[in-house]
Design a protein around this motif. Structure first.
Motif, PDB file in Angstrom:
ATOM      1  N   GLY A 144       0.810  -1.208   0.000  1.00 35.06           N
ATOM      2  CA  GLY A 144       0.000   0.000   0.000  1.00 35.06           C
ATOM      3  C   GLY A 144       0.838   1.250   0.000  1.00 35.06           C
ATOM      4  N   ALA A 145       0.582   2.157  -0.963  1.00 36.32           N
ATOM      5  CA  ALA A 145       1.301   3.422  -1.083  1.00 36.32           C
ATOM      6  C   ALA A 145       2.781   3.213  -0.841  1.00 36.32           C
ATOM      7  N   ALA A 146       3.370   2.317  -1.605  1.00 36.65           N
ATOM      8  CA  ALA A 146       4.747   1.916  -1.373  1.00 36.65           C
ATOM      9  C   ALA A 146       5.702   3.091  -1.445  1.00 36.65           C
ATOM     10  N   SER A 147       6.769   3.003  -0.689  1.00 35.22           N
ATOM     11  CA  SER A 147       7.749   4.076  -0.655  1.00 35.22           C
ATOM     12  C   SER A 147       8.408   4.260  -2.008  1.00 35.22           C
ATOM     13  N   THR A 148       8.390   3.209  -2.833  1.00 36.80           N
ATOM     14  CA  THR A 148       8.970   3.320  -4.168  1.00 36.80           C
ATOM     15  C   THR A 148       8.146   4.253  -5.047  1.00 36.80           C
ATOM     16  N   GLU A 149       6.924   4.589  -4.595  1.00 34.48           N
ATOM     17  CA  GLU A 149       6.043   5.421  -5.398  1.00 34.48           C
ATOM     18  C   GLU A 149       6.070   6.887  -4.962  1.00 34.48           C
ATOM     19  N   THR A 150       6.879   7.221  -3.989  1.00 36.67           N
ATOM     20  CA  THR A 150       6.908   8.588  -3.500  1.00 36.67           C
ATOM     21  C   THR A 150       8.334   9.028  -3.229  1.00 36.67           C
ATOM     22  N   ASN A 151       8.592  10.308  -3.440  1.00 36.62           N
ATOM     23  CA  ASN A 151       9.899  10.878  -3.142  1.00 36.62           C
ATOM     24  C   ASN A 151       9.840  11.791  -1.935  1.00 36.62           C
ATOM     25  N   ASP A 152       8.675  11.933  -1.366  1.00 34.26           N
ATOM     26  CA  ASP A 152       8.516  12.813  -0.215  1.00 34.26           C
ATOM     27  C   ASP A 152       7.460  12.218   0.704  1.00 34.26           C
ATOM     28  N   VAL A 153       7.364  12.773   1.890  1.00 35.67           N
ATOM     29  CA  VAL A 153       6.340  12.321   2.826  1.00 35.67           C
ATOM     30  C   VAL A 153       4.973  12.731   2.293  1.00 35.67           C
ATOM     31  N   GLN A 154       4.034  11.820   2.281  1.00 32.34           N
ATOM     32  CA  GLN A 154       2.673  12.098   1.855  1.00 32.34           C
ATOM     33  C   GLN A 154       1.721  11.775   2.999  1.00 32.34           C
TER      34      GLN A 154
ATOM     35  N   TYR B 138      -2.224  19.377  12.637  1.00 33.09           N
ATOM     36  CA  TYR B 138      -1.095  18.688  13.277  1.00 33.09           C
ATOM     37  C   TYR B 138       0.174  18.964  12.474  1.00 33.09           C
ATOM     38  N   ASN B 139       1.268  19.059  13.162  1.00 33.84           N
ATOM     39  CA  ASN B 139       2.583  19.164  12.525  1.00 33.84           C
ATOM     40  C   ASN B 139       3.311  17.831  12.674  1.00 33.84           C
ATOM     41  N   TYR B 140       4.181  17.524  11.728  1.00 34.89           N
ATOM     42  CA  TYR B 140       4.945  16.270  11.838  1.00 34.89           C
ATOM     43  C   TYR B 140       6.404  16.517  11.473  1.00 34.89           C
ATOM     44  N   THR B 141       7.253  15.662  12.029  1.00 39.59           N
ATOM     45  CA  THR B 141       8.680  15.611  11.674  1.00 39.59           C
ATOM     46  C   THR B 141       9.061  14.152  11.485  1.00 39.59           C
TER      47      THR B 141
ATOM     48  N   GLY C 287       6.391  18.939   8.018  1.00 38.71           N
ATOM     49  CA  GLY C 287       5.178  19.384   7.332  1.00 38.71           C
ATOM     50  C   GLY C 287       4.013  19.431   8.300  1.00 38.71           C
ATOM     51  N   SER C 288       2.817  19.681   7.769  1.00 42.34           N
ATOM     52  CA  SER C 288       1.620  19.726   8.604  1.00 42.34           C
ATOM     53  C   SER C 288       0.449  19.173   7.816  1.00 42.34           C
ATOM     54  N   PHE C 289      -0.569  18.777   8.533  1.00 34.72           N
ATOM     55  CA  PHE C 289      -1.800  18.306   7.907  1.00 34.72           C
ATOM     56  C   PHE C 289      -2.960  18.616   8.855  1.00 34.72           C
TER      57      PHE C 289
END
Length: 771
Positions: free
Chosen positions: A615-625, A704-707, A723-725
Motif C-alpha cells: 500500500g502506497a509503497a515508498s517506491t512510489e513517492t519521493n517525499d512524505v505524503q 497537526y505538525n509532523y517531523t 510538514g503539517s496536515f
C-alpha cells in the motif's frame, strides 16, 4: 626372449634354460635337475611351465650362477630345493607362491635375494641364509605365514634399495618366532617384520639407530621389547597391533615416538617415556586398553592427535609444563580417567580432547587457556565441577554437552563466543558478563541449556548460540553478524526476535520449532534464508523479507500453517527451494513492491498466494505524503539509503508533542511513545505493509505538525522531513455561507453544531475561533 628345445620320452622332459644350461624333469619322481654353467635366463614363462604340476624337488647343480626371475613361480607341489654353491643370486619372485615348500638353505655363495623371492610360501617353516648374503629384497619372505625360524648372518644388508647400507626393510612378512639382529645392523627398515605373528622375542643391538615405519606391525605374539639407547626415533606404526606386548623399555636417546607407534597394543600395562622424548605422535598409544598410568616427561612439547585415545583403563595422567597444546582427541574415550591436571603452559584444548572421559570428576583449566575446542569435554558424565578462567574467549560446539553431573558453571565475561549445544543437558549456568546490550545472562529451562550469546567487545562479530534457553523477546545486538546453525533450535518459548541489519547470514535450522514465534522481520542485509530455518514455527503469522533476500532454502517455512502475511521487498521474487513454503496456506497475503507485482503474480510459487501491492509503497513517492480523514491520517514516506530506523513525531499546532513513533529499516512499527497524558484518542497501531502507517484516534478538523527523521545504526540523523496536515471535519450537511461563494467557504454540521470550513482546510467555530 628365452630360447629352448625339448626332447620327450615316456617319463622325462628336458630342454635348455640358459646359454649353457639344461634341465631335465623326471615326472615319476618329480625331480627337476638344472645342470651346466652360467646364468639362468629370466622369464615369466619358464620352459617347464607346462609340467610344473609334476615338480616336487629342484636340484640346482654346481656351475649354475643364478636363479632367474619368476622361474619357479606357482610351483605349488614343490617341497624342497637344493641350491648349488656356485649360485650368487636368487632373482625377483623366483619361488613366488611355492606354497608347499617347507625349508630352504641358501649357500654362502649367494650375495643377493631378490624382491618377493619367497613371497607367499605359506608352508615354509625355516630358512638358513648364508654368510655371503649382503642384500635381501623387499617382501622377500612376505606372507610366509608358517615361518618360525630364521638364521641369518650379521653382515646381511636387509634392503636391496639401499645398497651399501645396513637396513632391514619389509623382509619377513611371516611368523618368525625368534630373531637376533646382527651387531652391525644400523637401521631396521619399514615393514621389516610386518605381521610376523609368531615372533615372540627380538633382540635389537646397540648398533641400531632407527626403527622404521611399521617395522614390527602385527607381531601379535611379541611380549616385550627393549629399545637400546642407540635408537633415536621410533617410526610410525613401528609396534602397531602388537597385541601381546606387555612391557616396553625405551632408551634414553629416543627423541620422537611416531604416530601409531604402539597403536592398539592392548596388553601394554605400563610404559616409561624417557626425558629425551620431545614429541609423541598422533594415535601413538591409541587403544592401549590395559595401560593404567602414564608419566609424560618435561621434555615433551607436543602430544599428537588422539595420542592416548581409547586407553580405557588409564586412570591418571600427568601433563608436564612443557606442553603448550592438548591436541584433538588426545584422551578421547579414556573412560577410567578420574582426574587430570592441565599445566599453565597449555593455551588451547583441542576438539574431543577429553570427550567420553565418563569417570572424570574434576578439571582445573589454567589461566593460560584461551580456547576450549568443540566436544572437548563431551559426555564427561561424572564431571561435577569446572572452572573456566577469564583467559578463555571461545568455547566450541558441544564442548560440555551431556556433562549432566555439573552442579554449576560460571562463564566469565572474557568469552565472546559459545558454540551451539555447548552446554546441552547442563542444569545450572551462570554468565557473569556485563556486555552492553546483552539480552540475557543465565538461562535454564527445565535443566536443559544449549548455549548463550555472550560477548565483551561490541566491535567483534559474535557467533550466536542460544537454543532452548531463549524465552520471551530476544533483541540481538548490532555486534552480531551471523546467526549459527540451530541457534534457536526448538526455542518453544521464544515469542519474538529482533534481527539487526548487522546480521548477514542465518545458519540452517536457526529457528526450527520456535512454536511461539508470531512474527519475524529479515533485514535487508540478509540474502539467503537457510534450510528449515523457520520450519514448524506453528504460531508464525507475519513474515517480512528484506529487499536483499534472494533464496528461501529447502523447507525454510515448512509447516508454518498460521502465516497470514508475507511482505517481500525484493524487486525480484526470491527463489523458492523444495518445500520452502509447504504448509503455508494459499489464503496468505503476499505484499510485494508495486513495480514487481506482475513478477510475483506470474511466479510458479508466489503466484499461488494472494499477491497484493504494498500500500502506497515508498517506491512510489519521493517525499512524505499525508492523507487525512476526520480522525485518521495515512502517512507514507520514502526509503532513505543507510537508514536503520525512522522516527515520526506528531505535534499539535502549538508545538506540543502528541506522540513519537519509531519504525525499523523495513518501515515496520517498533514503538509508540505518548507525550499527552490524559489524551482520549491515542494513535492506534494500524500498520500497513511497507513504509506506510495509519495514525488513528485524531480529532476531526484539527491541524497537526509532523517531523520524520531517518537515522543510521548509530542514531545519527541522515534526513529530516517536516510538514503539517489537518483532519477534515465530520458533517451531515453542507451549505453555502451567506455572502460568500461556495467555492471559498462551506458550513459543516457536526453533532448538531455548525462550523466554517475554509478552502485551505482551516476550520472555525461560530464564534470565529480557529480550531
Amino acid at each position: 626372449m628365452l630360447l629352448f628345445s625339448l626332447s620327450l620320452s615316456a617319463e622325462t622332459y628336458s630342454g635348455t634354460c640358459g646359454t649353457n644350461l639344461t634341465w631335465t624333469l623326471d615326472t615319476e619322481s618329480g625331480i627337476l635337475t638344472i645342470s651346466g654353467t652360467g646364468k639362468m635366463t629370466d622369464d615369466y614363462s619358464s620352459p617347464w611351465d607346462s609340467y610344473r604340476s609334476y615338480l616336487t624337488t629342484v636340484i640346482i647343480e654346481d656351475g649354475v650362477t643364478s636363479i632367474g626371475d619368476w622361474v619357479f613361480r606357482g610351483c605349488s607341489s614343490l617341497t624342497s630345493v637344493t641350491i648349488g654353491n656356485s649360485v650368487t643370486s636368487i632373482g625377483d619372485h623366483a619361488f613366488y607362491e611355492c606354497s608347499s615348500l617347507t625349508s630352504v638353505t641358501i649357500p654362502n655363495s649367494v650375495t643377493s635375494i631378490g624382491y618377493s623371492a619367497f613371497t607367499n610360501c605359506y608352508s615354509l617353516t625355516s630358512v638358513t641364509i648364508g654368510n655371503g648374503v649382503t642384500s635381501i629384497g623387499d617382501d622377500a619372505f612376505w606372507g610366509c605365514s608358517s615361518l618360525t625360524s630364521v638364521t641369518i648372518n650379521s653382515n646381511a644388508i636387509m634392503s636391496k634399495t639401499y645398497s651399501g647400507s645396513q637396513n632391514l626393510k619389509h623382509v619377513f612378512g611371516a611368523q618368525v618366532m625368534q630373531y637376533i639382529i646382527g651387531n652391525d645392523v644400523t637401521s631396521i627398515g619399514g615393514n621389516a617384520f610386518y605381521y610376523c605373528s609368531s615372533l615372540t622375542s627380538v633382540t635389537i643391538p646397540n648398533s641400531v639407530t632407527n626403527i622404521g615405519e611399521s617395522a614390527f606391525t602385527g607381531c601379535s605374539s611379541l611380549t616385550s621389547v627393549t629399545i637400546p639407547n642407540s635408537v633415536a626415533s621410533i617410526g610410525d606404526g613401528a609396534f602397531r597391533y602388537c597385541s601381546s606386548l606387555t612391557s616396553v623399555t625405551i632408551g634414553n636417546s629416543v627423541t620422537s615416538i611416531g604416530g601409531n607407534a604402539f597403536y592398539y597394543c592392548s596388553s601394554l600395562t605400563s610404559i616409561t617415556i624417557p626425558n629425551s622424548v620431545t614429541s609423541i605422535g598422533q594415535e601413538a598409544f591409541r587403544g592401549c586398553s590395559s595401560l593404567t598410568s602414564v608419566t609424560i616427561p618435561n621434555s615433551v612439547t607436543s602430544i599428537g592427535e588422539a595420542a592416548f585415545s581409547f586407553c580405557s583403563n588409564l586412570t591418571s595422567i600427568t601433563i608436564p609444563n612443557s606442553v603448550t597444546s592438548i591436541e584433538k582427541g588426545a584422551f578421547y574415550g579414556c573412560s577410567s580417567l578420574t582426574s587430570v591436571t592441565i599445566p599453565n603452559s597449555v593455551t588451547s584444548i583441542g576438539t574431543y580432547a577429553f570427550s567420553g572421559c565418563s569417570s572424570l570428576t574434576s578439571v582445573t583449566i589454567p589461566n593460560s587457556v584461551t580456547s576450549i575446542g568443540g566436544n572437548a569435554f563431551y559426555y564427561c558424565s561424572s564431571l561435577t565441577s569446572i572452572t573456566i578462567p577469564n583467559s578463555v574467549t571461545n568455547i566450541g560446539n558441544n564442548a560440555f554437552e551431556d556433562c549432566y553431573s555439573l552442579t554449576s558453571v560460571t562463564i566469565p565475561n572474557s568469552v565472546i563466543s559459545i558454540g551451539y549445544s555447548a552446554f546441552t543437558n547442563v542444569p545450572n549456568i551462570v554468565y557473569t558478563g556485563s556486555a552492553t546490550g546483552s539480552p540475557w545472562g543465565a538461562r535454564s529451562v527445565n535443566g536443559y541449556v544449549d548455549g548463550y550469546l555472550v560477548y565483551s567487545d561490541a566491535s567483534k562479530a559474535t557467533l550466536l548460540a542460544c537454543s532452548a534457553a531463549a524465552t520471551g523477546n530476544i533483541v540481538i545486538p548490532n555486534s552480531v553478524t551471523s546467526i549459527a546453525d540451530k541457534a534457536f533450535f526448538f526455542c518453544s518459548s521464544l515469542t519474538s526476535v529482533t534481527i539487526p541489519n548487522s546480521v548477514t547470514s542465518i545458519g540452517t535450522y536457526a529457528f526450527y520449532g520456535c512454536s511461539s514465534l508470531t512474527s519475524v522481520t529479515i533485514p535487508n542485509s540478509v540474502t539467503n534464508i537457510g534450510e528449515e530455518d523457520f520450519a514448524w514455527c506453528s504460531s508464525l503469522k507475519n513474515v517480512v523479507l528484506g529487499s536483499s533476500v534472494k533464496v528461501l532454502g529447502k523447507e525454510a517455512f515448512y509447516g508454518c500453517k498460521a502465516i497470514e502475511t508475507i511482505t517481500c521487498y525484493s524487486m525480484r521474487p526470491p527463489t523458492v527451494e523444495d518445500g520452502a513454503l509447504e504448509g503455508v496456506p494459499y489464503s496468505a497475503i503476499v505484499y510485494v513492491p508495486a513495480d514487481s507485482y506482475d513478477n510475483y503474480y506470474n511466479h510458479d510459487t508466489w503466484g499461488l498466494y494472494d499477491v497484493r501491492r504494498i500500500g502506497a509503497a515508498s517506491t512510489e513517492t519521493n517525499d512524505v505524503q499525508v492523507t487525512p480523514t476526520e480522525t485518521t491520517a495515512d502517512v507514507v514516506w520514502p526509503v532513505v539509503t543507510g537508514a536503520a530506523s525512522y522516527e515520526l513525531v506528531i505535534r499539535d499546532k502549538n508545538g506540543n508533542i502528541i506522540c513519537t513513533l519509531v519504525f525499523n529499516a523495513n518501515g515496520q512499527l517498533t514503538s509508540i511513545t505518548f507525550n499527552a497524558p490524559g489524551r482520549d484518542n491515542a494513535p492506534d497501531n494500524v500498520q500497513k505493509a511497507g513504509f506506510s502507517f495509519t495514525v488513528s484516534g485524531l480529532k476531526a478538523g484539527t491541524t497537526y505538525n509532523y517531523t520524520l527523521t531517518a537515522k543510521d545504526s548509530g542514531g545519527n540523523t541522515l534526513d529530516t522531513r517536516t510538514g503539517s496536515f489537518k483532519t477534515i471535519g465530520e458533517g451531515t450537511a453542507v451549505e453555502e455561507t451567506e455572502g460568500m461563494p461556495a467555492a471559498r467557504t462551506r458550513k459543516v454540521m457536526r453533532d448538531g453544531v455548525m462550523y466554517i470550513l475554509m478552502p485551505d482546510g482551516r476550520m472555525y467555530d461560530a464564534q470565529g475561533t480557529e480550531l
